[in-house]
Design a protein around this motif. Sequence first.
Motif, short mmCIF file in Angstrom:
data_model
loop_
_atom_site.label_atom_id
_atom_site.label_comp_id
_atom_site.label_asym_id
_atom_site.label_seq_id
_atom_site.Cartn_x
_atom_site.Cartn_y
_atom_site.Cartn_z
N ASP A 38 0.85 -1.19 0.00
CA ASP A 38 0.00 0.00 0.00
C ASP A 38 0.89 1.24 0.00
O ASP A 38 1.38 1.67 1.04
CB ASP A 38 -0.90 -0.02 1.24
CG ASP A 38 -1.96 1.07 1.20
OD1 ASP A 38 -2.10 1.75 0.16
OD2 ASP A 38 -2.66 1.26 2.22
N GLY A 39 1.15 1.77 -1.20
CA GLY A 39 2.00 2.96 -1.31
C GLY A 39 3.47 2.67 -1.14
O GLY A 39 4.22 3.48 -0.58
N LEU A 40 3.91 1.52 -1.64
CA LEU A 40 5.32 1.11 -1.47
C LEU A 40 6.24 1.89 -2.41
O LEU A 40 5.96 2.01 -3.61
CB LEU A 40 5.44 -0.40 -1.73
CG LEU A 40 6.81 -1.06 -1.57
CD1 LEU A 40 6.64 -2.52 -1.13
CD2 LEU A 40 7.63 -1.01 -2.87
N ASP A 41 7.34 2.41 -1.87
CA ASP A 41 8.38 3.09 -2.65
C ASP A 41 9.70 2.35 -2.48
O ASP A 41 10.01 1.85 -1.39
CB ASP A 41 8.59 4.54 -2.17
CG ASP A 41 7.36 5.42 -2.36
OD1 ASP A 41 6.48 5.05 -3.17
OD2 ASP A 41 7.29 6.47 -1.69
N LEU A 42 10.49 2.28 -3.56
CA LEU A 42 11.80 1.63 -3.48
C LEU A 42 12.70 2.12 -4.60
O LEU A 42 12.27 2.23 -5.75
CB LEU A 42 11.65 0.11 -3.58
CG LEU A 42 12.96 -0.70 -3.56
CD1 LEU A 42 13.67 -0.57 -2.21
CD2 LEU A 42 12.70 -2.18 -3.89
N ASP A 43 13.96 2.42 -4.26
CA ASP A 43 15.00 2.71 -5.24
C ASP A 43 16.07 1.63 -5.15
O ASP A 43 16.52 1.28 -4.05
CB ASP A 43 15.68 4.06 -4.96
CG ASP A 43 14.76 5.25 -5.25
OD1 ASP A 43 13.77 5.06 -5.98
OD2 ASP A 43 15.04 6.35 -4.74
N VAL A 44 16.48 1.11 -6.31
CA VAL A 44 17.60 0.17 -6.37
C VAL A 44 18.69 0.83 -7.20
O VAL A 44 18.48 1.16 -8.37
CB VAL A 44 17.19 -1.17 -7.01
CG1 VAL A 44 18.38 -2.13 -7.02
CG2 VAL A 44 16.01 -1.79 -6.26
N ARG A 45 19.85 1.03 -6.60
CA ARG A 45 20.95 1.73 -7.26
C ARG A 45 21.70 0.81 -8.21
O ARG A 45 21.85 -0.38 -7.93
CB ARG A 45 21.91 2.29 -6.22
CG ARG A 45 21.30 3.32 -5.30
CD ARG A 45 22.21 3.66 -4.14
NE ARG A 45 21.62 4.67 -3.26
CZ ARG A 45 22.12 5.03 -2.08
NH1 ARG A 45 23.25 4.45 -1.65
NH2 ARG A 45 21.53 5.95 -1.35
N ARG A 46 22.16 1.37 -9.30
CA ARG A 46 22.96 0.59 -10.24
C ARG A 46 24.24 0.11 -9.58
O ARG A 46 24.92 0.85 -8.89
CB ARG A 46 23.30 1.42 -11.49
CG ARG A 46 22.14 1.56 -12.47
CD ARG A 46 22.61 2.20 -13.76
NE ARG A 46 21.52 2.40 -14.71
CZ ARG A 46 21.26 1.60 -15.73
NH1 ARG A 46 22.02 0.54 -15.93
NH2 ARG A 46 20.27 1.87 -16.56
N GLY A 47 24.56 -1.16 -9.79
CA GLY A 47 25.81 -1.72 -9.29
C GLY A 47 25.77 -2.25 -7.88
O GLY A 47 26.77 -2.77 -7.38
N GLU A 48 24.62 -2.14 -7.21
CA GLU A 48 24.55 -2.63 -5.83
C GLU A 48 23.91 -4.01 -5.75
O GLU A 48 23.19 -4.43 -6.64
CB GLU A 48 23.78 -1.65 -4.94
CG GLU A 48 22.26 -1.70 -5.08
CD GLU A 48 21.55 -0.83 -4.03
OE1 GLU A 48 22.15 -0.51 -2.98
OE2 GLU A 48 20.37 -0.47 -4.27
N ILE A 49 24.22 -4.71 -4.66
CA ILE A 49 23.47 -5.90 -4.29
C ILE A 49 22.52 -5.48 -3.18
O ILE A 49 22.95 -5.13 -2.08
CB ILE A 49 24.39 -7.04 -3.79
CG1 ILE A 49 25.37 -7.47 -4.90
CG2 ILE A 49 23.56 -8.24 -3.35
CD1 ILE A 49 26.34 -8.57 -4.48
N LEU A 50 21.23 -5.45 -3.52
CA LEU A 50 20.21 -5.05 -2.55
C LEU A 50 19.53 -6.29 -2.00
O LEU A 50 18.91 -7.06 -2.75
CB LEU A 50 19.17 -4.14 -3.21
CG LEU A 50 18.04 -3.70 -2.27
CD1 LEU A 50 18.54 -2.62 -1.32
CD2 LEU A 50 16.82 -3.21 -3.04
#
Length: 283
Positions: A38-50
């Motif tokens: 419900d209204g989820l936000d997420l950024d995944v950066r280039r080159g990272e292991i998230l």
Amino acid sequence: MSTHPSPETLDMRDDDGHELAIRVRGLVNRFGSQTVHDGLDLDVRRGEILGVVGGSGTGKSVLMRSILGLRVPDEGQIEVLGRDARADDAESRLHIERNTGVLFQDGALFSSLTVGENVQVPLKEHFRELPERWHYELALLKVKLAGLPADAINKLPSQLSGGMRKRAGLARALALDPPLLFLDEPTAGLDPIGAAAFDRLLRTLRDALGLTVFLITHDLDTLYAICDRVAVLADRKVVTVAPLEQVEQFDHPWVQEYFHGPRARAARNARQNDISDTTKEAG
């Protein structure tokens, strides 16, 4: 000649200027009367292991499937590798498909195909024009890249150990040289030695190929060994995403229970020992 304009390439950066591989805003996923996100936000950066963690039912796999376009969310914006993942245009869909690799929890290999034939499936789908010999040679390269012996290419999945099946699935995920890799519980079912070896392989591949890795896991050893940042799903959204040292301090009941129990302390100590051993070797 096509009269359709090419899809717009989006400028994807976070507030700190990091280039992003994935950006999710306002994601809503419902199953009947149950709201998972419900209204989820997420950024995944280039080159990272998230690392992506959360309790049962928090929708970790649903989030991954939404990003991949395997599930249509009820609301929200999803951008992947500079493209609008929810746009209704074939070119953007193809761009995302060709530039992402996926390792599902069970490996999802075709049981009637050899390892080599499994790895060739995406190659034949997207590069049919290549000679058959090239498909075989590329598959062999990926099999070796995933840490399997060359003779594994002619074996059926049933002839492989659990760890080798995971690596075969990884080889197929890497078939198209994708810059973005999705892994769903890759070390589940592996013994500690096999899991640690798989973690080391992932980190080596990330460093060598510049991969971005979206990694769903419940394995604390994996989180401490290879993840640059960790996203925690709880309360139908991502409650925090940060390096582990900061996540450990986050004031949330699930986070405190998960990251401060005896299992977490053991994983933390193992990581500190690895760092200590690496420092001694460098010295």
